[in-house]
Write a protein that holds these residues in place. Structure first.
Motif, PDB file in Angstrom:
ATOM      1  N   MET A 168       3.650   1.306  -4.749  1.00  0.00           N
ATOM      2  CA  MET A 168       3.572   2.188  -3.585  1.00  0.00           C
ATOM      3  C   MET A 168       3.788   1.423  -2.284  1.00  0.00           C
ATOM      4  N   THR A 169       3.191   0.251  -2.166  1.00  0.00           N
ATOM      5  CA  THR A 169       3.347  -0.534  -0.938  1.00  0.00           C
ATOM      6  C   THR A 169       4.768  -1.090  -0.819  1.00  0.00           C
ATOM      7  N   ARG A 170       5.460  -1.238  -1.946  1.00  0.00           N
ATOM      8  CA  ARG A 170       6.830  -1.723  -1.914  1.00  0.00           C
ATOM      9  C   ARG A 170       7.809  -0.618  -1.483  1.00  0.00           C
ATOM     10  N   LYS A 171       7.501   0.615  -1.848  1.00  0.00           N
ATOM     11  CA  LYS A 171       8.391   1.740  -1.555  1.00  0.00           C
ATOM     12  C   LYS A 171       8.065   2.429  -0.227  1.00  0.00           C
ATOM     13  N   PHE A 172       6.799   2.366   0.215  1.00  0.00           N
ATOM     14  CA  PHE A 172       6.381   3.087   1.411  1.00  0.00           C
ATOM     15  C   PHE A 172       5.586   2.168   2.345  1.00  0.00           C
ATOM     16  N   GLU A 173       5.573   2.529   3.612  1.00  0.00           N
ATOM     17  CA  GLU A 173       4.714   1.828   4.570  1.00  0.00           C
ATOM     18  C   GLU A 173       3.316   2.419   4.446  1.00  0.00           C
ATOM     19  N   MET A 174       2.394   1.684   3.927  1.00  0.00           N
ATOM     20  CA  MET A 174       1.045   2.199   3.723  1.00  0.00           C
ATOM     21  C   MET A 174       0.032   1.066   3.760  1.00  0.00           C
ATOM     22  N   SER A 175      -1.202   1.433   4.045  1.00  0.00           N
ATOM     23  CA  SER A 175      -2.295   0.456   4.109  1.00  0.00           C
ATOM     24  C   SER A 175      -3.285   0.737   2.994  1.00  0.00           C
ATOM     25  N   LEU A 176      -3.662  -0.292   2.271  1.00  0.00           N
ATOM     26  CA  LEU A 176      -4.672  -0.166   1.231  1.00  0.00           C
ATOM     27  C   LEU A 176      -6.048  -0.384   1.844  1.00  0.00           C
ATOM     28  N   MET A 177      -6.926   0.612   1.719  1.00  0.00           N
ATOM     29  CA  MET A 177      -8.248   0.551   2.335  1.00  0.00           C
ATOM     30  C   MET A 177      -9.314  -0.016   1.406  1.00  0.00           C
ATOM     31  N   GLY A 178      -8.929  -0.337   0.176  1.00  0.00           N
ATOM     32  CA  GLY A 178      -9.903  -0.878  -0.766  1.00  0.00           C
ATOM     33  C   GLY A 178     -10.685   0.210  -1.465  1.00  0.00           C
ATOM     34  N   GLU A 179     -11.846  -0.139  -1.980  1.00  0.00           N
ATOM     35  CA  GLU A 179     -12.676   0.824  -2.692  1.00  0.00           C
ATOM     36  C   GLU A 179     -13.033   2.004  -1.794  1.00  0.00           C
ATOM     37  N   LEU A 180     -12.974   3.201  -2.349  1.00  0.00           N
ATOM     38  CA  LEU A 180     -13.215   4.419  -1.592  1.00  0.00           C
ATOM     39  C   LEU A 180     -14.639   4.452  -1.044  1.00  0.00           C
TER      40      LEU A 180
END
Length: 347
Positions: A44-56
């Protein structure tokens, strides 16, 4: 893609499962394999500009506290924010969200209050009911007076802000069931009834409703029957949704606070007395005959104000408890014991 919820996606690979839920431009995902989850995040991070927020931990105003066995969903920060926003931080502590003596009406002779502020208060409380089923009935009742709010209505709403702050607790058992109840002709202005329903997965309360019925019921039986039909439709939707997760259910228990309404659904002899009931509610009888649901007599908390003892008991059965300072293992055992007894009766 889920067969019912088109924003839900599931992937099974090598005995592991990945679950992805999309809301606009936000994504929640998790799975039974760390490698599978990591692989999805990387793609997902390779295909889209997005930030991973970690554990919900925080999502759409909801706070999530995860433990090894249990998960809390609450809105403590949101509650503090609306208390500050509406200057209710010094509200007098109340043991219940509304008094058993509450009998609100239009109060046309009462002093008018600022409509925008009243609507803002109601709107904020309605969102709070996403994790606070114990205030659902009170908020929905007061929301009916947004067109022309009076001082009496504002005072009634103020009591909710003084009610102790609790949060719902989610468990991890798998057993689907529902409750329905109705307050016949409880609406003083147009004499319409209020339907109250809730649906549980195991001992986890996952959805609930308290709303005015669309038509005037001629009897308590009719009001309860309409409420049960509403609960039945939600249970069938949940049953279909859970099938995407590979969960299969037989006859689902639907607990109704009216033996007469249960008789209407079970006994064809009574059909001549219920022809005036809208046909859309008779699918309850149809699904009972098909064996999709089982009707059992019981009451709930979504249709009327209760005295403190009854309110606390029913609130606990819904799994609404404090996040801190409580023996959660003990409460969990008590709730599971109540449901085990109920399941035994149904079987």
């Amino acid at each position: 893609m889920g067969s019912v919820d088109k924003t839900l996606f599931l992937l099974s690979r090598g005995g592991n499962t990945l679950i992805v839920q999309i809301y606009v431009d936000d994504i929640i995902f998790g799975g039974s394999s760390h490698a599978l989850v990591s692989s999805f995040a990387e793609q997902m991070t390779r295909k889209f500009e997005m930030s991973l927020m970690g554990e919900l931990q925080f999502f759409l105003g909801l706070q999530i506290k995860q433990g090894l066995e249990d998960t809390f969903v609450h809105q403590a920060k949101y509650t503090r924010d609306i208390l500050k926003k509406f200057n209710m931080g010094d509200s007098k502590p109340m043991t219940t969200p509304m008094s058993t003596n509450t009998a609100l009406d239009a109060d046309e002779d009462g002093e008018a209050v600022h409509q925008k502020e009243f609507r803002g208060t109601i709107g904020s409380l309605l969102y709070l009911t996403a994790t606070r089923p114990d205030i659902r009935f009170a908020v929905r009742l007061y929301a009916r007076y947004q067109a022309s709010p009076r001082t009496s209505h504002r005072q009634a709403v103020k009591r909710i802000f003084g009610y102790p702050k609790f949060t719902p607790r989610a468990w991890s058992l798998v057993f689907l069931g529902g409750f329905s109840d109705a307050d016949h002709a409880g609406r003083r202005i147009d004499h319409k009834s209020t339907s109250g329903t809730c649906q549980l997965l195991g001992t986890s309360l996952v959805s609930w409703s308290s709303r005015k019925q669309a038509s005037v019921s001629l009897s308590t039986t009719e009001a309860e029957y309409i409420a049960a039909a509403s609960c039945c439709s939600q249970l069938l939707w949940m049953k279909a949704t859970l099938s995407d997760f590979g969960l299969r259910f037989g006859k689902i228990p639907l607990l109704v606070d009216s033996t007469s309404a249960i008789s209407v659904a079970k006994n064809p002899v009574l059909h001549s007395k219920t022809k005036h009931i809208d046909v859309r509610f008779h699918f309850l009888r149809d699904h009972y005959e098909k064996g999709d649901i089982d009707l059992v007599h019981l009451a709930d908390i979504f249709t009327k104000p209760l005295e403190f003892g009854a309110f606390v008991r029913l609130r606990g059965e819904l799994g609404v408890i404090q996040v801190e300072g409580v023996d959660h293992a003990l409460i969990k055992g008590e709730i599971e014991s109540q449901w085990t007894g109920l399941i035994a009766l149904l079987v």
